[in-house]
Design an enzyme around this catalytic site. Structure first.
Site, PDB file in Angstrom:
ATOM      1  N   GLY A  12       0.840  -1.189   0.000  1.00  0.00           N
ATOM      2  CA  GLY A  12       0.000   0.000   0.000  1.00  0.00           C
ATOM      3  C   GLY A  12       0.874   1.238   0.000  1.00  0.00           C
ATOM      4  O   GLY A  12       2.098   1.155  -0.007  1.00  0.00           O
ATOM      5  N   GLY A  13       0.228   2.370   0.013  1.00  0.00           N
ATOM      6  CA  GLY A  13       0.939   3.641   0.014  1.00  0.00           C
ATOM      7  C   GLY A  13       1.458   3.997   1.398  1.00  0.00           C
ATOM      8  O   GLY A  13       1.233   3.280   2.376  1.00  0.00           O
ATOM      9  N   ARG A  15       1.737   5.400   4.959  1.00  0.00           N
ATOM     10  CA  ARG A  15       0.773   5.587   6.048  1.00  0.00           C
ATOM     11  C   ARG A  15      -0.615   5.030   5.712  1.00  0.00           C
ATOM     12  O   ARG A  15      -1.637   5.555   6.154  1.00  0.00           O
ATOM     13  CB  ARG A  15       0.652   7.060   6.426  1.00  0.00           C
ATOM     14  CG  ARG A  15       1.923   7.681   6.927  1.00  0.00           C
ATOM     15  CD  ARG A  15       2.255   7.162   8.272  1.00  0.00           C
ATOM     16  NE  ARG A  15       3.367   7.935   8.849  1.00  0.00           N
ATOM     17  CZ  ARG A  15       3.988   7.594   9.923  1.00  0.00           C
ATOM     18  NH1 ARG A  15       3.656   6.508  10.562  1.00  0.00           N
ATOM     19  NH2 ARG A  15       4.970   8.325  10.379  1.00  0.00           N
ATOM     20  N   GLY A  17      -1.566   1.930   6.526  1.00  0.00           N
ATOM     21  CA  GLY A  17      -1.956   0.923   7.504  1.00  0.00           C
ATOM     22  C   GLY A  17      -1.324  -0.445   7.265  1.00  0.00           C
ATOM     23  O   GLY A  17      -1.746  -1.430   7.861  1.00  0.00           O
ATOM     24  N   SER A  19       1.767  -1.754   8.029  1.00  0.00           N
ATOM     25  CA  SER A  19       2.450  -2.354   9.173  1.00  0.00           C
ATOM     26  C   SER A  19       1.455  -2.751  10.257  1.00  0.00           C
ATOM     27  O   SER A  19       1.579  -3.817  10.869  1.00  0.00           O
ATOM     28  CB  SER A  19       3.495  -1.398   9.741  1.00  0.00           C
ATOM     29  OG  SER A  19       4.522  -1.194   8.797  1.00  0.00           O
ATOM     30  N   ALA A  48      13.732  -6.251  10.636  1.00  0.00           N
ATOM     31  CA  ALA A  48      13.764  -4.819  10.311  1.00  0.00           C
ATOM     32  C   ALA A  48      14.825  -4.563   9.248  1.00  0.00           C
ATOM     33  O   ALA A  48      15.983  -4.929   9.422  1.00  0.00           O
ATOM     34  CB  ALA A  48      14.062  -4.005  11.559  1.00  0.00           C
ATOM     35  N   HIS A  64       7.517   2.475  15.784  1.00  0.00           N
ATOM     36  CA  HIS A  64       7.205   1.103  15.348  1.00  0.00           C
ATOM     37  C   HIS A  64       7.551   0.097  16.445  1.00  0.00           C
ATOM     38  O   HIS A  64       6.798  -0.856  16.680  1.00  0.00           O
ATOM     39  CB  HIS A  64       7.954   0.752  14.059  1.00  0.00           C
ATOM     40  CG  HIS A  64       7.250   1.167  12.812  1.00  0.00           C
ATOM     41  ND1 HIS A  64       6.089   0.569  12.380  1.00  0.00           N
ATOM     42  CD2 HIS A  64       7.553   2.104  11.884  1.00  0.00           C
ATOM     43  CE1 HIS A  64       5.694   1.128  11.243  1.00  0.00           C
ATOM     44  NE2 HIS A  64       6.574   2.075  10.926  1.00  0.00           N
ATOM     45  N   ARG A  68       4.733  -2.428  18.270  1.00  0.00           N
ATOM     46  CA  ARG A  68       4.717  -3.899  18.246  1.00  0.00           C
ATOM     47  C   ARG A  68       4.917  -4.509  19.618  1.00  0.00           C
ATOM     48  O   ARG A  68       4.558  -5.646  19.841  1.00  0.00           O
ATOM     49  CB  ARG A  68       5.687  -4.449  17.222  1.00  0.00           C
ATOM     50  CG  ARG A  68       7.140  -4.287  17.486  1.00  0.00           C
ATOM     51  CD  ARG A  68       7.948  -4.938  16.353  1.00  0.00           C
ATOM     52  NE  ARG A  68       9.343  -4.604  16.470  1.00  0.00           N
ATOM     53  CZ  ARG A  68       9.948  -3.621  15.848  1.00  0.00           C
ATOM     54  NH1 ARG A  68       9.269  -2.855  15.023  1.00  0.00           N
ATOM     55  NH2 ARG A  68      11.234  -3.399  16.027  1.00  0.00           N
ATOM     56  N   GLU A  76      17.757  -6.979  13.018  1.00  0.00           N
ATOM     57  CA  GLU A  76      18.036  -5.917  12.053  1.00  0.00           C
ATOM     58  C   GLU A  76      18.930  -6.487  10.962  1.00  0.00           C
ATOM     59  O   GLU A  76      20.057  -6.904  11.235  1.00  0.00           O
ATOM     60  CB  GLU A  76      18.695  -4.739  12.755  1.00  0.00           C
ATOM     61  CG  GLU A  76      17.782  -4.082  13.767  1.00  0.00           C
ATOM     62  CD  GLU A  76      18.421  -2.933  14.507  1.00  0.00           C
ATOM     63  OE1 GLU A  76      19.605  -2.620  14.251  1.00  0.00           O
ATOM     64  OE2 GLU A  76      17.728  -2.346  15.354  1.00  0.00           O
TER      65      GLU A  76
END
Length: 189
Positions: A12-13, A15, A17, A19, A48, A64, A68, A76
């Protein structure tokens, strides 16, 4: 809705939703496992790909992490994500990779050209197919905007589109998020 998909691409674009949807869906899988077997399950791994390079990105990463919670193990890995998936899928109950577009940026900064990025994507797809647990991958849809005015931005946009296509083709499920609403696009309903 119980998620039976092994590989889920959430796209999606900015912001939109993505994540949040992936976190909620992964948590639901773990919740269902714990209900079925209270003594087992619950090992959640967040892979990440971000490499924070400024204070604003540091704030995003911290937000973030807070979202979570502490019950996620964070690994990472900005470049060799297929090896991380191969390694941790043996002991994890779910993996969330956030995000493929930052991974592509990292590869470009490491001077990977498009053929080498597609080779890395093939390795990623193979690791996903061999995964012992469900994997959610978050990616941005960057092709809806105008044509960028410089070659690096065009290369990024085009490569992201190709990577997204390859992962979507092999994924069991693809979810498009728009304004916080998740829209299943594969399998078609």
């Amino acid at each position: 809705m119980e998620n039976k998909a092994k590989i889920t691409l959430v796209i999606g674009g900015c912001r939109s939703g993505k994540s949040r949807f992936a976190l909620d869906a992964a948590d639901q899988i773990i919740g269902n496992q714990v209900k079925a077997d209270p003594a087992g399950g619950g090992r959640k791994v967040f892979l990440a790909t971000s490499v924070p390079m400024d204070p604003e990105m540091d704030k995003r990463v911290a937000a973030h992490q807070a979202e979570r919670g502490e019950d996620w193990q964070t690994i990472e890995e900005p470049v060799i994500i297929h090896e991380a998936i191969e390694r941790v899928s043996k002991t994890a109950d779910v993996i969330l990779v956030d995000c493929l577009t930052l991974w592509i940026s990292n590869l470009l900064f490491a001077e990977y050209d498009e053929p080498r990025i597609m080779e890395a994507t093939t390795l990623l797809a193979a690791a996903l197919e061999k995964s012992c647990c469900p994997v959610f991958l978050v990616s941005n849809e960057v092709g809806y905007g105008i044509v960028p005015d410089n070659s690096l931005a065009r290369q990024f946009r085009d490569t992201a589109g190709l990577v997204n296509q390859k992962i979507a083709a092999m994924a069991d499920q693809v979810i498009l998020t728009v304004a916080g609403i998740d829209v299943p696009i594969k399998p078609k309903i």
